[in-house]
Design an enzyme around this catalytic site. Structure first.
Site: not given
Length: 469
Positions: A131, A156, A228, A262
């Site tokens: 992200n 990722a 996290e 997040c």
């Protein structure tokens, strides 16, 4: 799962990448170990010079890096460029602060000389999300490299070009080969890396499920780990707040990064006396959002990163409406190519609805009503997560109650939650443990070695330090 660039705007596969063979992975792990032995001895000034150069490259290449980010995960191009520039601020922060943060810390023990010496641990594996494909990595790499550790990046699967660009960035900045390496590996190979004795610590930013898996693996190997994880951040608005500013900030806080953050505000908890007016203004503001091609400067909201994320988000929305939530806006994927989901607002979900307590990773906002400040705190804490919180009040007593009572790693008053290299970042409960950034972030991957020298001993030892071993 394929390591590939899949355009989230069209759904087309643009590039694919081969995973490292077992032999190639072994070679990179050994290089990290070998490099660390020499790198940990490099003078602080040398590391600072390389990190300063990395900052310059990030700023000069912001357009290039931004286009890679947008192509791979769909964030608006201007936001992607800003992300590259933000990375430069983290590099410069640790250039300016790391030497002081790594100095020996003297301890008064009455007569003897005693101090804590901070020393690097070794190769650190960073398992990073898509992200914020540059910022998440740099906020780990800047402190880790300045502290004398070396980095191994498992990024990722859908942002391989970003991962490779980051390895090139640090090489071009002057860091030795092996100081920062990208590992293009399948998820199934991650445990092998965690368990490898040459890897000394792990940090992960990702989902709660990924955090549990990595935490268990690191625990079995007795490795330090920082997690996290997700968040279902509350955004609380009380009657004394500046409502115009709160509504405008609420829209930005929910839609940042296409809603895939997040620390994006997700649950909007509004005091009863102003709830109806906030709801009206908030919905009207989101109706003005332009959804479209993230490369177009006029676009406010681009696509979600993957088809799977879109499907999962929509399932949560449907389940929440079925449970009794009121659908005020949006609620269905857009009928066009790509992973587009419109701004969506759900109101008054019951506790059984996903929108009440889960993380909704996309442009979906949940509106809840609070009777008073105590009820607002209760609603804020009615989630397994505890990352950030934004509270809006001009009442000093309410401010203190929110700061003390909300179960979260961060509380921002009359502003949206943001990450900043100067502030520790992290959460509690299912949002993980450990901290990134600031002083706490650089100390996560250091050995805090206690030293005590008897009176009359070699006291000058205390004049050394982690940077002049």
């Amino acid at each position: 799962m394929a390591i590939a660039t899949i355009d989230p705007t069209s759904g087309k596969t643009l590039r694919t990448f081969d995973a490292l063979t077992p032999e190639q992975l072994e070679s990179r792990l050994q290089l990290a170990s070998d490099t660390f032995r020499a790198y940990r001895q490099t003078p602080f000034a040398e590391r600072a010079r390389w990190m300063r150069r990395a900052a310059e490259l990030l700023e000069a290449g912001a357009d290039h890096y931004g286009r890679i980010m947008t192509e791979e995960m769909g964030k608006p191009l201007e936001a992607a460029k800003a992300e590259a520039r933000k990375c430069a601020t983290a590099c410069r922060y640790y250039v300016a602060k790391a030497e002081g943060l790594l100095k020996d810390r003297p301890i008064d023990v009455g007569g003897d000389t005693a101090f804590v010496r901070y020393q690097p641990l070794g190769p650190v594996l960073a398992i990073m999300p898509w992200n914020f494909p540059f910022w998440q990595v740099v906020r780990f790499a800047a402190p880790a490299l300045m502290a004398g550790n070396v980095g191994l990046l498992k990024h990722a699967h859908n942002v391989p070009q970003c991962a490779l660009a980051l390895e090139t960035l640090f090489l071009d900045a002057g860091f030795p080969k092996g100081a920062f390496q990208t590992l293009l590996i399948e998820t199934a190979d991650v445990n092998r890396v965690i368990e490898d004795a040459r890897v000394r610590a792990v940090t992960l930013t990702g989902s709660e499920g990924a955090g549990r898996a990595v935490g268990q693996s690191a625990g079995k190997s007795l490795k330090k780990v920082v997690l996290e994880l997700g968040g279902s951040d509350p955004f609380i608005v009380m009657p004394s707040a500046d409502l115009d500013k709160a509504v405008e900030t609420a829209a930005s806080a929910r839609l940042i990064n296409n809603g895939q953050s997040c620390i994006a505000a997700k649950r909007f908890i509004v005091a009863e006396p102003i709830a109806a007016e906030f709801e009206r203004r908030f919905v009207e503001r989101l109706k003005k959002v332009t959804v479209g091609d993230p490369m177009d400067p006029k676009t406010d909201l681009g696509p979600l990163a993957t088809q799977g994320i879109l499907q999962g988000l929509h399932a949560q929305v449907e389940a929440s409406v079925k449970a009794g939530a009121r659908l005020l806006l949006g609620g269905k994927p857009l009928e066009r190519p790509g992973n587009f989901y419109p701004p969506t607002v759900l109101a008054d979900p019951p506790p059984s609805a996903p929108a009440f307590h889960d993380e909704l990773f996309g442009p979906v906002a949940t509106l809840l009503r609070a009777r008073d400040v105590e009820h607002a705190v209760e609603l804020a804490n009615a989630t397994p997560f505890g990352l950030g919180a934004s509270v809006w009040t001009r009442d000093a007593g309410e401010e203190r109650r929110f700061i003390d009572g909300i179960e979260s790693g961060m509380v921002f008053v009359n502003q949206m939650v943001v990450s900043d290299a100067r502030l520790p970042f992290g959460g509690v409960k299912n949002s993980g443990h450990g901290r990134e950034l600031a002083d706490l972030g650089i100390h996560e991957f250091l050995n805090a070695k206690t030293v005590r020298v008897a009176t009359g001993g070699d006291a000058p030892a205390a004049r050394g330090g982690a940077l002049s071993e």
